[in-house]
Design a protein around this motif. Structure first.
Motif, PDB file in Angstrom:
ATOM      1  N   THR A 236      34.887  37.749  41.215  1.00 35.12           N
ATOM      2  CA  THR A 236      34.791  39.196  40.968  1.00 35.12           C
ATOM      3  C   THR A 236      35.408  40.003  42.111  1.00 35.12           C
ATOM      4  O   THR A 236      35.220  41.213  42.192  1.00 35.12           O
ATOM      5  CB  THR A 236      33.312  39.601  40.801  1.00 35.12           C
ATOM      6  N   SER A 237      36.141  39.341  42.970  1.00 35.89           N
ATOM      7  CA  SER A 237      36.650  39.944  44.203  1.00 35.89           C
ATOM      8  C   SER A 237      37.670  41.049  43.968  1.00 35.89           C
ATOM      9  O   SER A 237      38.394  41.057  42.974  1.00 35.89           O
ATOM     10  CB  SER A 237      37.303  38.875  45.081  1.00 35.89           C
ATOM     11  N   ASP A 238      37.723  41.969  44.936  1.00 37.58           N
ATOM     12  CA  ASP A 238      38.774  42.982  44.957  1.00 37.58           C
ATOM     13  C   ASP A 238      40.068  42.414  45.544  1.00 37.58           C
ATOM     14  O   ASP A 238      41.166  42.804  45.150  1.00 37.58           O
ATOM     15  CB  ASP A 238      38.343  44.188  45.800  1.00 37.58           C
ATOM     16  N   ILE A 239      39.914  41.509  46.503  1.00 38.54           N
ATOM     17  CA  ILE A 239      41.060  40.913  47.189  1.00 38.54           C
ATOM     18  C   ILE A 239      40.815  39.417  47.358  1.00 38.54           C
ATOM     19  O   ILE A 239      39.706  39.005  47.711  1.00 38.54           O
ATOM     20  CB  ILE A 239      41.278  41.549  48.581  1.00 38.54           C
ATOM     21  N   GLU A 240      41.832  38.617  47.111  1.00 37.45           N
ATOM     22  CA  GLU A 240      41.767  37.183  47.356  1.00 37.45           C
ATOM     23  C   GLU A 240      43.155  36.673  47.693  1.00 37.45           C
ATOM     24  O   GLU A 240      44.158  37.343  47.425  1.00 37.45           O
ATOM     25  CB  GLU A 240      41.240  36.430  46.126  1.00 37.45           C
ATOM     26  N   GLY A 241      43.189  35.476  48.255  1.00 37.90           N
ATOM     27  CA  GLY A 241      44.454  34.798  48.448  1.00 37.90           C
ATOM     28  C   GLY A 241      44.716  33.948  47.215  1.00 37.90           C
ATOM     29  O   GLY A 241      45.439  34.325  46.303  1.00 37.90           O
ATOM     30  N   SER A 242      44.072  32.784  47.164  1.00 40.82           N
ATOM     31  CA  SER A 242      44.142  31.942  45.971  1.00 40.82           C
ATOM     32  C   SER A 242      42.754  31.686  45.390  1.00 40.82           C
ATOM     33  O   SER A 242      42.625  31.142  44.315  1.00 40.82           O
ATOM     34  CB  SER A 242      44.797  30.600  46.303  1.00 40.82           C
TER      35      SER A 242
ATOM     36  N   ASP B  35      40.226  42.325  40.571  1.00 42.00           N
ATOM     37  CA  ASP B  35      41.533  42.966  40.433  1.00 42.00           C
ATOM     38  C   ASP B  35      42.537  42.451  41.452  1.00 42.00           C
ATOM     39  O   ASP B  35      43.514  43.125  41.759  1.00 42.00           O
ATOM     40  CB  ASP B  35      41.374  44.493  40.586  1.00 42.00           C
ATOM     41  N   TRP B  36      42.287  41.257  42.005  1.00 37.63           N
ATOM     42  CA  TRP B  36      43.170  40.794  43.061  1.00 37.63           C
ATOM     43  C   TRP B  36      44.535  40.368  42.504  1.00 37.63           C
ATOM     44  O   TRP B  36      44.639  39.641  41.529  1.00 37.63           O
ATOM     45  CB  TRP B  36      42.533  39.683  43.878  1.00 37.63           C
ATOM     46  N   ASN B  37      45.569  40.893  43.165  1.00 33.72           N
ATOM     47  CA  ASN B  37      46.934  40.618  42.746  1.00 33.72           C
ATOM     48  C   ASN B  37      47.276  39.146  42.936  1.00 33.72           C
ATOM     49  O   ASN B  37      46.920  38.536  43.937  1.00 33.72           O
ATOM     50  CB  ASN B  37      47.921  41.478  43.551  1.00 33.72           C
ATOM     51  N   GLY B  38      47.979  38.602  41.967  1.00 33.86           N
ATOM     52  CA  GLY B  38      48.430  37.222  42.064  1.00 33.86           C
ATOM     53  C   GLY B  38      47.607  36.239  41.274  1.00 33.86           C
ATOM     54  O   GLY B  38      48.021  35.088  41.098  1.00 33.86           O
ATOM     55  N   SER B  39      46.433  36.646  40.799  1.00 33.23           N
ATOM     56  CA  SER B  39      45.589  35.707  40.052  1.00 33.23           C
ATOM     57  C   SER B  39      46.309  35.167  38.830  1.00 33.23           C
ATOM     58  O   SER B  39      46.181  33.996  38.472  1.00 33.23           O
ATOM     59  CB  SER B  39      44.276  36.384  39.636  1.00 33.23           C
ATOM     60  N   GLU B  40      47.131  36.023  38.213  1.00 30.35           N
ATOM     61  CA  GLU B  40      47.838  35.616  36.998  1.00 30.35           C
ATOM     62  C   GLU B  40      48.977  34.637  37.288  1.00 30.35           C
ATOM     63  O   GLU B  40      49.470  33.962  36.383  1.00 30.35           O
ATOM     64  CB  GLU B  40      48.390  36.849  36.267  1.00 30.35           C
TER      65      GLU B  40
ATOM     66  N   CYS C 246      30.209  37.010  50.633  1.00 34.53           N
ATOM     67  CA  CYS C 246      30.442  37.921  51.756  1.00 34.53           C
ATOM     68  C   CYS C 246      31.914  37.832  52.145  1.00 34.53           C
ATOM     69  O   CYS C 246      32.512  36.760  52.071  1.00 34.53           O
ATOM     70  CB  CYS C 246      29.595  37.520  52.966  1.00 34.53           C
ATOM     71  N   PRO C 247      32.500  38.981  52.565  1.00 34.87           N
ATOM     72  CA  PRO C 247      31.949  40.330  52.704  1.00 34.87           C
ATOM     73  C   PRO C 247      31.885  41.048  51.354  1.00 34.87           C
ATOM     74  O   PRO C 247      32.049  40.425  50.304  1.00 34.87           O
ATOM     75  CB  PRO C 247      32.929  41.001  53.658  1.00 34.87           C
ATOM     76  N   LYS C 248      31.719  42.364  51.400  1.00 34.99           N
ATOM     77  CA  LYS C 248      31.475  43.123  50.176  1.00 34.99           C
ATOM     78  C   LYS C 248      32.653  43.109  49.217  1.00 34.99           C
ATOM     79  O   LYS C 248      32.461  43.308  48.010  1.00 34.99           O
ATOM     80  CB  LYS C 248      31.077  44.566  50.490  1.00 34.99           C
ATOM     81  N   LEU C 249      33.867  42.847  49.717  1.00 35.33           N
ATOM     82  CA  LEU C 249      35.021  42.795  48.822  1.00 35.33           C
ATOM     83  C   LEU C 249      34.902  41.655  47.804  1.00 35.33           C
ATOM     84  O   LEU C 249      35.653  41.611  46.821  1.00 35.33           O
ATOM     85  CB  LEU C 249      36.327  42.687  49.607  1.00 35.33           C
ATOM     86  N   LYS C 250      33.963  40.730  48.024  1.00 36.63           N
ATOM     87  CA  LYS C 250      33.686  39.691  47.035  1.00 36.63           C
ATOM     88  C   LYS C 250      33.008  40.259  45.791  1.00 36.63           C
ATOM     89  O   LYS C 250      32.975  39.626  44.748  1.00 36.63           O
ATOM     90  CB  LYS C 250      32.798  38.598  47.641  1.00 36.63           C
ATOM     91  N   ARG C 251      32.439  41.444  45.936  1.00 35.26           N
ATOM     92  CA  ARG C 251      31.852  42.214  44.843  1.00 35.26           C
ATOM     93  C   ARG C 251      30.721  41.476  44.115  1.00 35.26           C
ATOM     94  O   ARG C 251      30.724  41.315  42.895  1.00 35.26           O
ATOM     95  CB  ARG C 251      32.932  42.628  43.856  1.00 35.26           C
ATOM     96  N   ILE C 252      29.704  41.094  44.873  1.00 37.19           N
ATOM     97  CA  ILE C 252      28.521  40.492  44.275  1.00 37.19           C
ATOM     98  C   ILE C 252      27.855  41.448  43.290  1.00 37.19           C
ATOM     99  O   ILE C 252      27.241  41.029  42.313  1.00 37.19           O
ATOM    100  CB  ILE C 252      27.530  40.034  45.370  1.00 37.19           C
ATOM    101  N   ASP C 253      28.012  42.755  43.523  1.00 36.47           N
ATOM    102  CA  ASP C 253      27.431  43.739  42.596  1.00 36.47           C
ATOM    103  C   ASP C 253      28.025  43.595  41.202  1.00 36.47           C
ATOM    104  O   ASP C 253      27.329  43.735  40.185  1.00 36.47           O
ATOM    105  CB  ASP C 253      27.644  45.163  43.118  1.00 36.47           C
TER     106      ASP C 253
END
Length: 210
Positions: free
Chosen positions: A121-127, A146-151, A35-42
């Protein structure tokens, strides 16, 4: 900008997570917090179901508070609708018995004993600290978000930009205990080198003293 900056990871007591894995943990996927939905459990469910169609030994473990336990979240129509649709999808899934929800708790190192792959699977994350904690335990990260910075934080080896790539990667690593254990040890070494609390504290002290 990279020439003028220093990346310091969040500190983790990595040794606390380095417990013996349970047998066949390499067939268990884990998601820590959904949670929330931006974690993309789907997206995690889609990955799992497609993987399960190929090899029936896989199980998906979802640990964290339920959507209804977040008052602010359940008051938002789009969030509520999203999770109600997810619930319906799970109830209709032929693999619903292999989708295990577990309550939030402090027993995270012990929980990771059964987790072979930790999902992001998140759309947005920090670390996304769940990934770092999972790696500390030897769980192999699967980053399909697709969260920026993962790389910049994690090796590109573990970043699969689509579900099919992730499935192929998981199947390759879990086809034998030897292959999986080799990669598990690499992941632990990465965690020791990058997340260990003593090393992180030294990095901060070095910067302050400079």
């Amino acid at each position: 900008w990279q020439d003028k900056s220093t990346l310091i990871y969040n500190a983790i007591k990595v040794k606390n997570y380095q417990l013996d894995k349970l047998n066949d943990s390499r067939f268990n996927l884990g998601m820590l917090g959904f949670c929330p939905k931006l974690k993309r459990i789907d997206k995690a469910l889609l990955l799992f179901e497609n993987l399960k169609k190929i090899d029936n030994r896989y199980t998906l473990y979802l640990k964290g508070k339920k959507p209804k336990e977040y008052h602010w979240l359940w008051q938002k129509k789009d969030e509520k609708d999203y999770y109600e649709n997810v619930s319906k999808s799970i109830s209709r899934s032929p693999f619903s018995n292999s989708i295990i929800f577990e309550d939030w708790g402090y027993n995270i190192p012990d929980w990771f004993r059964k987790i072979g792959f930790i999902l992001s699977t998140s759309d947005i994350e920090g670390s996304h600290q769940a990934i770092a904690e999972g790696m500390s335990s030897g769980a192999i990260p699967i980053i399909t978000g697709d969260w920026n910075g993962s790389e910049l934080i994690y090796s590109m080896e573990y970043i699969n930009r689509n579900v099919d790539q992730a499935i192929e990667f998981i199947l390759e690593l879990s086809k034998s205990r030897r292959i999986y254990n080799t990669k598990k040890e690499e992941v632990i070494q990465f965690a020791n080198a990058h997340f260990d609390m003593d090393k992180i504290l030294k990095q901060w002290l070095d910067i302050i003293l400079e």
